[in-house]
Design a protein around this motif. Structure first.
Motif, PDB file in Angstrom:
ATOM      1  N   UNK A 190      37.104   8.684   8.470  1.00  0.00           N
ATOM      2  CA  UNK A 190      37.158   7.684   9.329  1.00  0.00           C
ATOM      3  C   UNK A 190      36.189   6.743   8.941  1.00  0.00           C
ATOM      4  N   UNK A 191      36.540   5.290   8.746  1.00  0.00           N
ATOM      5  CA  UNK A 191      35.538   4.202   8.594  1.00  0.00           C
ATOM      6  C   UNK A 191      35.850   3.337   9.799  1.00  0.00           C
ATOM      7  N   UNK A 192      34.802   2.933  10.542  1.00  0.00           N
ATOM      8  CA  UNK A 192      34.881   2.053  11.789  1.00  0.00           C
ATOM      9  C   UNK A 192      33.797   0.850  11.713  1.00  0.00           C
ATOM     10  N   UNK A 193      33.952  -0.253  11.901  1.00  0.00           N
ATOM     11  CA  UNK A 193      32.956  -1.284  11.997  1.00  0.00           C
ATOM     12  C   UNK A 193      32.409  -1.152  13.311  1.00  0.00           C
ATOM     13  N   UNK A 194      31.130  -1.251  13.227  1.00  0.00           N
ATOM     14  CA  UNK A 194      30.347  -1.122  14.507  1.00  0.00           C
ATOM     15  C   UNK A 194      30.399  -2.563  15.105  1.00  0.00           C
ATOM     16  N   UNK A 195      30.515  -2.569  16.673  1.00  0.00           N
ATOM     17  CA  UNK A 195      30.443  -3.925  17.298  1.00  0.00           C
ATOM     18  C   UNK A 195      29.135  -4.545  16.964  1.00  0.00           C
ATOM     19  N   UNK A 196      28.916  -5.643  16.823  1.00  0.00           N
ATOM     20  CA  UNK A 196      27.922  -6.518  16.582  1.00  0.00           C
ATOM     21  C   UNK A 196      27.787  -7.626  17.551  1.00  0.00           C
TER      22      UNK A 196
END
Length: 81
Positions: free
Chosen positions: A75-81
């Motif tokens: 699983x690849x998830x963009x971190x909240x920035x």
């Protein structure tokens, strides 16, 4: 064989980078299996064998092995920035 670095992908969107990283991880795991007869035991093994790099401040990668002969859940998830 696969190289994914967010600096090399600066012209693409975050969503595209996420998808490219997911694809690189999955294809690398399949390639590893084809060569060795088993999937990598952990994420570090996959990254080390295929030279995959990514911005750990931007993306979270979860690698859950399911067994030697069962495709791991990646699983690849963009971190909240």
């Amino acid at each position: 064989l696969f190289y994914v670095g967010t600096s090399a992908l600066s012209g693409t969107s975050q969503k595209e980078q996420e998808k490219l990283l997911q694809t690189a991880m999955t294809e690398s795991a399949v390639h590893f299996y084809a060569l060795n007869g088993y999937y990598p035991e952990n994420l570090d093994s996959l990254l080390d064998n295929y030279g995959i790099t990514y911005d750990k401040d931007r993306f979270f990668v979860d690698y859950q092995p399911q067994g030697e002969n069962i495709m791991p859940e990646i699983t690849v998830v963009k971190k909240g920035m």
